[in-house]
Design a protein around this motif. Structure first.
Motif, short mmCIF file in Angstrom:
data_model
loop_
_atom_site.label_atom_id
_atom_site.label_comp_id
_atom_site.label_asym_id
_atom_site.label_seq_id
_atom_site.Cartn_x
_atom_site.Cartn_y
_atom_site.Cartn_z
N GLY A 113 59.10 -5.40 7.20
CA GLY A 113 59.95 -4.68 6.24
C GLY A 113 59.11 -4.42 5.01
O GLY A 113 58.41 -5.33 4.54
N PHE A 114 59.12 -3.19 4.52
CA PHE A 114 58.27 -2.91 3.36
C PHE A 114 58.95 -1.95 2.40
O PHE A 114 59.91 -1.25 2.76
N ASN A 115 58.40 -1.92 1.19
CA ASN A 115 58.95 -1.07 0.14
C ASN A 115 58.04 0.14 -0.01
O ASN A 115 56.88 0.03 -0.44
N ASP B 199 64.41 2.40 -0.63
CA ASP B 199 62.94 2.37 -0.55
C ASP B 199 62.44 1.45 0.56
O ASP B 199 61.27 1.46 0.90
N VAL B 200 63.34 0.65 1.10
CA VAL B 200 62.92 -0.30 2.14
C VAL B 200 62.84 0.41 3.48
O VAL B 200 63.69 1.23 3.84
N SER B 201 61.77 0.11 4.21
CA SER B 201 61.60 0.71 5.53
C SER B 201 61.11 -0.37 6.51
O SER B 201 60.77 -1.48 6.09
N TYR B 202 61.08 -0.02 7.79
CA TYR B 202 60.71 -1.00 8.82
C TYR B 202 59.64 -0.40 9.72
O TYR B 202 59.73 0.77 10.09
N ALA B 203 58.64 -1.18 10.04
CA ALA B 203 57.60 -0.69 10.95
C ALA B 203 57.31 -1.73 12.03
O ALA B 203 57.25 -2.93 11.74
N ILE B 204 57.15 -1.25 13.25
CA ILE B 204 56.60 -2.09 14.31
C ILE B 204 55.10 -1.79 14.31
O ILE B 204 54.69 -0.66 14.59
N GLY C 254 50.35 4.87 -0.27
CA GLY C 254 50.71 6.00 0.58
C GLY C 254 52.14 5.95 1.10
O GLY C 254 52.55 6.80 1.88
N GLY C 255 52.88 4.92 0.70
CA GLY C 255 54.28 4.81 1.13
C GLY C 255 54.44 4.47 2.59
O GLY C 255 55.54 4.55 3.15
N LYS C 256 53.31 4.10 3.24
CA LYS C 256 53.38 3.82 4.69
C LYS C 256 52.67 2.52 4.99
O LYS C 256 51.79 2.09 4.25
#
Ligand code: SPD
Length: 393
Positions: free
Chosen positions: A184-186, A291-296, A192-194
Protein backbone atom coordinates in the motif's frame (compact mmCIF):
# COMPACT_ATOMS: atom_id res chain seq x y z
CA UNK A 1 -4.92 2.40 -9.09
CA UNK A 2 -7.58 4.54 -7.45
CA UNK A 3 -11.07 3.14 -7.68
CA UNK A 4 -14.14 5.09 -8.57
CA UNK A 5 -16.88 5.52 -5.99
CA UNK A 6 -18.19 2.29 -4.49
CA UNK A 7 -21.80 3.37 -4.73
CA UNK A 8 -24.14 0.71 -5.99
CA UNK A 9 -27.82 1.30 -5.28
CA UNK A 10 -28.80 -2.32 -4.76
CA UNK A 11 -25.92 -3.21 -2.53
CA UNK A 12 -26.13 0.04 -0.62
CA UNK A 13 -29.65 -0.97 0.31
CA UNK A 14 -28.15 -4.11 1.80
CA UNK A 15 -25.29 -2.32 3.45
CA UNK A 16 -27.48 0.64 4.28
CA UNK A 17 -24.49 2.88 4.71
CA UNK A 18 -22.39 4.21 1.86
CA UNK A 19 -20.54 6.60 4.16
CA UNK A 20 -16.95 6.10 5.36
CA UNK A 21 -16.13 2.93 7.16
CA UNK A 22 -16.91 2.64 10.82
CA UNK A 23 -13.73 2.32 12.81
CA UNK A 24 -13.03 -1.04 14.35
CA UNK A 25 -13.23 0.33 17.86
CA UNK A 26 -16.61 1.94 17.40
CA UNK A 27 -17.95 -1.23 15.79
CA UNK A 28 -16.85 -3.26 18.76
CA UNK A 29 -18.46 -0.75 21.09
CA UNK A 30 -21.72 -1.08 19.19
CA UNK A 31 -21.52 -4.87 19.36
CA UNK A 32 -20.78 -4.60 23.07
CA UNK A 33 -23.79 -2.37 23.62
CA UNK A 34 -26.02 -4.79 21.76
CA UNK A 35 -24.67 -7.63 23.82
CA UNK A 36 -25.21 -5.71 27.03
CA UNK A 37 -28.77 -4.89 25.98
CA UNK A 38 -29.43 -8.61 25.35
CA UNK A 39 -30.11 -9.95 21.91
CA UNK A 40 -33.76 -10.72 22.56
CA UNK A 41 -34.55 -7.02 22.90
CA UNK A 42 -32.47 -6.26 19.86
CA UNK A 43 -34.05 -8.98 17.74
CA UNK A 44 -37.45 -7.56 18.52
CA UNK A 45 -36.38 -4.13 17.29
CA UNK A 46 -36.07 -2.60 13.90
CA UNK A 47 -33.29 -4.59 12.29
CA UNK A 48 -35.06 -7.90 11.87
CA UNK A 49 -38.41 -6.40 11.13
CA UNK A 50 -37.71 -3.78 8.50
CA UNK A 51 -36.76 -6.03 5.63
CA UNK A 52 -33.59 -4.06 5.08
CA UNK A 53 -32.40 -6.52 2.51
CA UNK A 54 -30.98 -9.35 4.59
CA UNK A 55 -31.74 -12.65 2.89
CA UNK A 56 -34.75 -14.46 4.30
CA UNK A 57 -33.90 -18.02 5.22
CA UNK A 58 -30.17 -17.36 5.45
CA UNK A 59 -30.58 -18.65 8.98
CA UNK A 60 -33.53 -20.35 10.62
CA UNK A 61 -36.18 -17.99 11.96
CA UNK A 62 -35.49 -16.60 15.42
CA UNK A 63 -37.12 -18.57 18.19
CA UNK A 64 -36.55 -19.28 21.85
CA UNK A 65 -35.86 -23.02 21.47
CA UNK A 66 -32.50 -24.55 22.40
CA UNK A 67 -30.34 -25.36 19.40
CA UNK A 68 -29.37 -29.03 19.17
CA UNK A 69 -25.70 -29.85 18.75
CA UNK A 70 -24.13 -27.32 21.09
CA UNK A 71 -22.07 -28.39 24.09
CA UNK A 72 -23.51 -25.55 26.11
CA UNK A 73 -27.19 -24.88 25.81
CA UNK A 74 -26.84 -21.17 25.07
CA UNK A 75 -27.87 -18.91 22.22
CA UNK A 76 -24.37 -17.53 22.12
CA UNK A 77 -21.54 -17.45 19.58
CA UNK A 78 -17.96 -16.35 20.26
CA UNK A 79 -16.07 -15.29 17.12
CA UNK A 80 -12.34 -14.56 16.92
CA UNK A 81 -11.47 -12.92 13.58
CA UNK A 82 -8.81 -10.63 12.13
CA UNK A 83 -9.21 -6.92 12.84
CA UNK A 84 -10.83 -4.79 10.09
CA UNK A 85 -12.38 -7.80 8.38
CA UNK A 86 -16.16 -7.34 8.61
CA UNK A 87 -18.78 -4.72 7.87
CA UNK A 88 -20.85 -3.23 10.68
CA UNK A 89 -24.18 -4.87 9.71
CA UNK A 90 -23.48 -8.59 9.45
CA UNK A 91 -23.22 -9.31 13.17
CA UNK A 92 -26.29 -7.28 14.22
CA UNK A 93 -28.37 -8.78 11.40
CA UNK A 94 -27.28 -12.33 12.22
CA UNK A 95 -28.03 -11.76 15.90
CA UNK A 96 -31.47 -10.49 15.06
CA UNK A 97 -32.32 -13.25 12.58
CA UNK A 98 -30.91 -16.19 14.50
CA UNK A 99 -31.61 -14.90 17.99
CA UNK A 100 -28.04 -15.78 18.86
CA UNK A 101 -25.91 -13.26 20.73
CA UNK A 102 -22.45 -12.75 19.25
CA UNK A 103 -19.24 -11.81 21.04
CA UNK A 104 -16.74 -10.62 18.46
CA UNK A 105 -13.07 -10.41 19.29
CA UNK A 106 -10.07 -9.68 17.04
CA UNK A 107 -6.47 -10.81 16.54
CA UNK A 108 -3.67 -9.54 14.29
CA UNK A 109 -1.58 -12.45 13.08
CA UNK A 110 -1.68 -16.19 12.46
CA UNK A 111 1.12 -16.70 14.94
CA UNK A 112 -0.82 -14.91 17.70
CA UNK A 113 -3.91 -16.97 16.91
CA UNK A 114 -2.06 -20.27 16.85
CA UNK A 115 -0.26 -19.48 20.11
CA UNK A 116 -3.60 -18.67 21.73
CA UNK A 117 -5.13 -21.93 20.52
CA UNK A 118 -2.12 -23.98 21.65
CA UNK A 119 -2.17 -22.43 25.11
CA UNK A 120 -5.30 -24.37 26.09
CA UNK A 121 -9.08 -24.31 25.70
CA UNK A 122 -10.76 -20.99 24.95
CA UNK A 123 -14.44 -20.14 24.64
CA UNK A 124 -14.16 -19.31 20.93
CA UNK A 125 -16.59 -21.04 18.56
CA UNK A 126 -15.13 -19.68 15.33
CA UNK A 127 -11.54 -18.77 14.54
CA UNK A 128 -10.24 -17.55 11.16
CA UNK A 129 -6.72 -18.83 10.40
CA UNK A 130 -5.17 -18.59 6.96
CA UNK A 131 -5.45 -21.68 4.72
CA UNK A 132 -1.78 -22.61 4.95
CA UNK A 133 -2.04 -23.00 8.73
CA UNK A 134 -4.82 -25.61 8.49
CA UNK A 135 -2.50 -28.65 8.20
CA UNK A 136 -0.84 -27.48 11.43
CA UNK A 137 -4.20 -27.06 13.20
CA UNK A 138 -5.18 -30.56 12.07
CA UNK A 139 -1.89 -32.10 13.11
CA UNK A 140 -2.18 -30.50 16.55
CA UNK A 141 -5.82 -31.60 16.77
CA UNK A 142 -6.95 -28.00 17.40
CA UNK A 143 -10.04 -27.89 15.18
CA UNK A 144 -13.05 -30.17 14.79
CA UNK A 145 -15.05 -31.41 11.79
CA UNK A 146 -17.95 -29.24 10.68
CA UNK A 147 -21.60 -30.30 10.84
CA UNK A 148 -21.98 -29.94 7.09
CA UNK A 149 -25.69 -30.82 7.34
CA UNK A 150 -26.13 -27.44 9.09
CA UNK A 151 -24.32 -25.59 6.29
CA UNK A 152 -26.35 -26.20 3.11
CA UNK A 153 -24.96 -22.98 1.62
CA UNK A 154 -21.61 -24.76 1.20
CA UNK A 155 -22.93 -25.46 -2.30
CA UNK A 156 -22.53 -21.72 -3.03
CA UNK A 157 -18.74 -21.96 -2.82
CA UNK A 158 -16.68 -21.73 -5.99
CA UNK A 159 -14.96 -25.04 -6.81
CA UNK A 160 -11.46 -23.72 -6.18
CA UNK A 161 -12.43 -23.14 -2.54
CA UNK A 162 -13.81 -26.68 -2.21
CA UNK A 163 -11.14 -28.67 -4.02
CA UNK A 164 -8.20 -27.51 -1.97
CA UNK A 165 -5.01 -29.12 -0.74
CA UNK A 166 -5.54 -27.87 2.82
CA UNK A 167 -9.14 -29.13 3.34
CA UNK A 168 -10.58 -31.10 0.46
CA UNK A 169 -14.40 -30.86 0.56
CA UNK A 170 -14.57 -28.31 3.41
CA UNK A 171 -14.67 -30.93 6.13
CA UNK A 172 -13.10 -28.52 8.63
CA UNK A 173 -13.16 -25.05 7.13
CA UNK A 174 -15.34 -22.51 5.35
CA UNK A 175 -13.65 -19.66 3.47
CA UNK A 176 -14.24 -16.17 4.79
CA UNK A 177 -12.49 -13.93 2.22
CA UNK A 178 -9.31 -14.15 0.17
CA UNK A 179 -6.67 -11.70 -0.93
CA UNK A 180 -3.09 -10.95 -1.85
CA UNK A 181 -0.09 -9.48 -0.10
CA UNK A 182 1.39 -6.38 -1.71
CA UNK A 183 2.34 -2.80 -1.00
CA UNK A 184 0.00 0.00 0.00
CA UNK A 185 1.52 3.33 -0.92
CA UNK A 186 0.81 7.03 -1.08
CA UNK A 187 0.98 8.29 -4.67
CA UNK A 188 1.69 11.83 -3.53
CA UNK A 189 4.75 10.74 -1.56
CA UNK A 190 6.57 8.18 -3.70
CA UNK A 191 8.75 9.23 -6.66
CA UNK A 192 6.73 9.42 -9.88
CA UNK A 193 3.57 8.48 -7.98
CA UNK A 194 4.21 4.81 -8.77
CA UNK A 195 5.77 1.85 -7.10
CA UNK A 196 6.23 -1.62 -8.53
CA UNK A 197 8.97 -3.43 -6.58
CA UNK A 198 9.46 -4.93 -3.16
CA UNK A 199 12.63 -2.79 -3.09
CA UNK A 200 10.46 0.11 -1.86
CA UNK A 201 9.87 -1.63 1.45
CA UNK A 202 12.85 -3.97 1.79
CA UNK A 203 15.43 -1.39 0.66
CA UNK A 204 13.64 1.92 1.26
CA UNK A 205 15.05 5.21 -0.07
CA UNK A 206 16.53 7.59 2.48
CA UNK A 207 13.70 10.04 1.67
CA UNK A 208 11.16 7.50 2.96
CA UNK A 209 12.95 6.91 6.26
CA UNK A 210 10.49 6.38 9.10
CA UNK A 211 7.58 6.15 6.61
CA UNK A 212 7.70 2.46 5.70
CA UNK A 213 6.20 -0.51 7.52
CA UNK A 214 6.51 -4.27 7.11
CA UNK A 215 4.09 -6.94 8.24
CA UNK A 216 4.44 -8.22 11.77
CA UNK A 217 3.73 -11.72 10.54
CA UNK A 218 6.33 -14.47 10.17
CA UNK A 219 4.93 -16.07 7.01
CA UNK A 220 4.33 -13.02 4.84
CA UNK A 221 7.43 -11.16 5.98
CA UNK A 222 9.75 -14.05 5.24
CA UNK A 223 7.83 -15.28 2.16
CA UNK A 224 7.84 -11.87 0.43
CA UNK A 225 11.50 -11.22 1.30
CA UNK A 226 12.36 -14.58 -0.31
CA UNK A 227 10.41 -13.56 -3.40
CA UNK A 228 12.24 -10.22 -3.59
CA UNK A 229 15.56 -12.04 -3.35
CA UNK A 230 14.54 -14.29 -6.24
CA UNK A 231 14.36 -17.39 -4.03
CA UNK A 232 11.72 -20.07 -3.74
CA UNK A 233 9.01 -18.43 -1.56
CA UNK A 234 8.75 -21.70 0.37
CA UNK A 235 12.48 -22.09 0.96
CA UNK A 236 13.82 -23.43 4.23
CA UNK A 237 17.44 -23.36 3.08
CA UNK A 238 19.65 -21.87 5.77
CA UNK A 239 21.54 -19.76 3.22
CA UNK A 240 18.30 -18.26 1.85
CA UNK A 241 16.99 -17.47 5.31
CA UNK A 242 20.32 -15.88 6.26
CA UNK A 243 19.98 -13.58 3.24
CA UNK A 244 16.44 -12.67 4.32
CA UNK A 245 17.66 -11.83 7.81
CA UNK A 246 20.48 -9.70 6.41
CA UNK A 247 18.13 -7.85 4.03
CA UNK A 248 15.46 -7.00 6.56
CA UNK A 249 17.87 -6.22 9.40
CA UNK A 250 19.57 -3.71 7.10
CA UNK A 251 16.18 -2.14 6.33
CA UNK A 252 15.14 -1.98 9.97
CA UNK A 253 16.70 1.37 10.96
CA UNK A 254 14.81 3.02 8.09
CA UNK A 255 11.45 1.50 9.00
CA UNK A 256 8.63 3.01 10.96
CA UNK A 257 8.02 -0.50 12.29
CA UNK A 258 6.35 -3.88 11.87
CA UNK A 259 2.56 -3.98 12.01
CA UNK A 260 -0.47 -5.89 10.82
CA UNK A 261 -3.22 -3.80 12.34
CA UNK A 262 -2.25 -0.12 12.31
CA UNK A 263 -1.15 0.45 8.72
CA UNK A 264 -4.69 1.11 7.44
CA UNK A 265 -4.97 4.15 9.68
CA UNK A 266 -1.34 5.16 9.11
CA UNK A 267 -1.69 5.06 5.31
CA UNK A 268 -4.99 6.94 5.53
CA UNK A 269 -3.38 9.64 7.69
CA UNK A 270 -0.36 10.08 5.31
CA UNK A 271 1.90 8.93 8.16
CA UNK A 272 3.06 5.84 6.30
CA UNK A 273 4.04 6.19 2.67
CA UNK A 274 4.65 2.54 1.83
CA UNK A 275 3.40 -0.47 3.77
CA UNK A 276 3.69 -4.16 3.08
CA UNK A 277 0.06 -5.12 3.54
CA UNK A 278 -2.98 -7.07 2.46
CA UNK A 279 -5.09 -6.03 -0.51
CA UNK A 280 -8.42 -5.26 1.17
CA UNK A 281 -6.79 -3.44 4.07
CA UNK A 282 -5.09 -1.07 1.66
CA UNK A 283 -8.38 -0.40 -0.15
CA UNK A 284 -9.97 0.37 3.22
CA UNK A 285 -7.25 3.02 3.64
CA UNK A 286 -7.96 4.24 0.10
CA UNK A 287 -11.63 4.72 1.03
CA UNK A 288 -10.39 7.38 3.43
CA UNK A 289 -7.51 8.80 1.40
CA UNK A 290 -7.62 8.79 -2.41
CA UNK A 291 -3.82 9.14 -2.61
CA UNK A 292 -3.45 5.58 -1.33
CA UNK A 293 -2.91 2.89 -3.92
CA UNK A 294 -2.06 -0.82 -3.98
CA UNK A 295 0.54 -2.69 -6.01
CA UNK A 296 1.41 -6.34 -6.39
CA UNK A 297 5.17 -6.04 -6.98
CA UNK A 298 6.65 -7.16 -10.29
CA UNK A 299 8.81 -9.78 -8.53
CA UNK A 300 5.58 -11.56 -7.54
CA UNK A 301 3.76 -12.05 -4.27
CA UNK A 302 1.46 -14.22 -2.17
CA UNK A 303 -2.18 -15.21 -2.31
CA UNK A 304 -4.12 -16.44 0.71
CA UNK A 305 -7.56 -17.59 1.81
CA UNK A 306 -8.66 -16.94 5.39
CA UNK A 307 -10.99 -19.68 6.58
CA UNK A 308 -13.45 -20.14 9.43
CA UNK A 309 -12.90 -23.18 11.64
CA UNK A 310 -14.29 -24.47 14.92
CA UNK A 311 -11.79 -24.98 17.75
CA UNK A 312 -11.82 -28.49 19.22
CA UNK A 313 -14.37 -28.67 22.06
CA UNK A 314 -15.91 -25.24 21.26
CA UNK A 315 -19.01 -24.57 23.38
CA UNK A 316 -21.40 -23.71 20.53
CA UNK A 317 -20.47 -25.62 17.34
CA UNK A 318 -24.06 -25.67 16.04
CA UNK A 319 -24.33 -21.90 16.42
CA UNK A 320 -20.99 -21.61 14.62
CA UNK A 321 -22.34 -23.72 11.74
CA UNK A 322 -25.39 -21.46 11.51
CA UNK A 323 -23.17 -18.41 11.22
CA UNK A 324 -21.01 -20.09 8.57
CA UNK A 325 -24.15 -20.89 6.61
CA UNK A 326 -25.33 -17.29 6.93
CA UNK A 327 -22.00 -15.92 5.72
CA UNK A 328 -22.10 -18.14 2.64
CA UNK A 329 -25.31 -16.51 1.41
CA UNK A 330 -24.42 -14.44 -1.70
CA UNK A 331 -26.02 -11.28 -0.31
CA UNK A 332 -24.13 -11.58 2.96
CA UNK A 333 -20.91 -12.34 1.09
CA UNK A 334 -21.49 -9.27 -1.07
CA UNK A 335 -22.10 -7.09 1.95
CA UNK A 336 -18.89 -8.22 3.67
CA UNK A 337 -16.78 -8.18 0.52
CA UNK A 338 -17.97 -4.76 -0.57
CA UNK A 339 -17.06 -3.34 2.79
CA UNK A 340 -13.68 -4.99 3.35
CA UNK A 341 -12.62 -5.00 -0.34
CA UNK A 342 -11.30 -8.56 -0.26
CA UNK A 343 -12.20 -11.27 -2.75
CA UNK A 344 -15.32 -13.34 -2.19
CA UNK A 345 -15.18 -17.16 -2.49
CA UNK A 346 -18.82 -17.10 -3.67
CA UNK A 347 -19.04 -15.95 -7.29
CA UNK A 348 -22.82 -15.72 -6.95
CA UNK A 349 -22.09 -12.62 -4.85
CA UNK A 350 -20.22 -10.86 -7.65
CA UNK A 351 -23.24 -9.50 -9.55
CA UNK A 352 -24.21 -7.77 -6.30
CA UNK A 353 -20.82 -6.07 -5.96
CA UNK A 354 -19.83 -2.78 -7.61
CA UNK A 355 -18.11 -3.43 -10.94
CA UNK A 356 -15.21 -1.22 -9.89
CA UNK A 357 -14.46 -3.92 -7.33
CA UNK A 358 -15.10 -7.04 -9.42
CA UNK A 359 -13.20 -5.59 -12.41
CA UNK A 360 -10.26 -4.43 -10.30
CA UNK A 361 -7.22 -6.65 -11.03
CA UNK A 362 -5.81 -5.73 -7.63
CA UNK A 363 -8.77 -7.44 -5.95
CA UNK A 364 -9.36 -10.21 -8.51
CA UNK A 365 -5.93 -10.60 -10.16
CA UNK A 366 -5.77 -12.28 -13.57
CA UNK A 367 -4.24 -15.76 -13.72
CA UNK A 368 -1.09 -14.25 -15.24
CA UNK A 369 -0.21 -12.42 -11.99
CA UNK A 370 2.79 -14.02 -10.28
CA UNK A 371 1.25 -15.20 -7.04
CA UNK A 372 2.52 -18.03 -4.87
CA UNK A 373 0.84 -19.92 -2.10
CA UNK A 374 2.83 -20.61 1.03
CA UNK A 375 2.74 -24.16 2.26
CA UNK A 376 3.64 -24.68 5.89
CA UNK A 377 5.07 -27.55 7.83
CA UNK A 378 6.11 -27.64 11.47
CA UNK A 379 9.77 -27.56 10.42
CA UNK A 380 9.24 -24.58 8.14
CA UNK A 381 7.35 -22.63 10.76
CA UNK A 382 10.15 -23.23 13.25
CA UNK A 383 12.89 -22.17 10.86
CA UNK A 384 10.99 -19.12 9.66
CA UNK A 385 10.12 -18.13 13.21
CA UNK A 386 13.82 -18.33 14.11
CA UNK A 387 14.71 -16.08 11.16
CA UNK A 388 11.89 -13.69 12.08
CA UNK A 389 13.11 -13.51 15.67
CA UNK A 390 16.55 -12.43 14.49
CA UNK A 391 14.91 -9.60 12.55
CA UNK A 392 12.09 -8.35 14.72
CA UNK A 393 13.25 -9.04 18.29
N1 SPD B 1 -7.63 -7.01 8.14
C1 SPD B 1 -7.75 -8.37 7.72
C2 SPD B 1 -6.48 -8.96 7.26
C3 SPD B 1 -6.54 -10.41 7.00
C4 SPD B 1 -5.27 -10.92 6.46
N2 SPD B 1 -5.09 -12.29 6.55
C5 SPD B 1 -4.09 -12.75 5.67
C6 SPD B 1 -2.91 -13.39 6.27
C7 SPD B 1 -1.95 -13.90 5.24
N3 SPD B 1 -0.81 -14.49 5.82
Amino acid sequence: MARAGKEDPELNMLVGRPDPRVRRRSFLQVAGLLAAAGVAGYAGGTVAGLGDGDPPGAVAAADGQPIAGNRRNERLLNIYNWSDYIDDRTIPLFQAQANIRVNYDVFSSNEDLLARMRAGPTSYDIIVPTNNFIPTYLKLDLIEPLRQDLIPNLTNLDREFVETDYDQGNRYTVPWQWGTTGIGFNRAKVPGGKLDSWASVFEPDAAAEGRVTLLREVTDLIGCALIYLGKNPNSIEDADLAEVVKLVRAARPKLKGFTTDTYIDELAANETWAAQGWSGDVFQAQDQNQDVSYAIPKEGSLRFVDVMAIPKGAPHPANAARFMNYVLHPKVQARISKYVSYGTPVSLAKPLLPTDQTADPSIYPPASTKLSILTLTGQKLQKWQAAYDQIVK
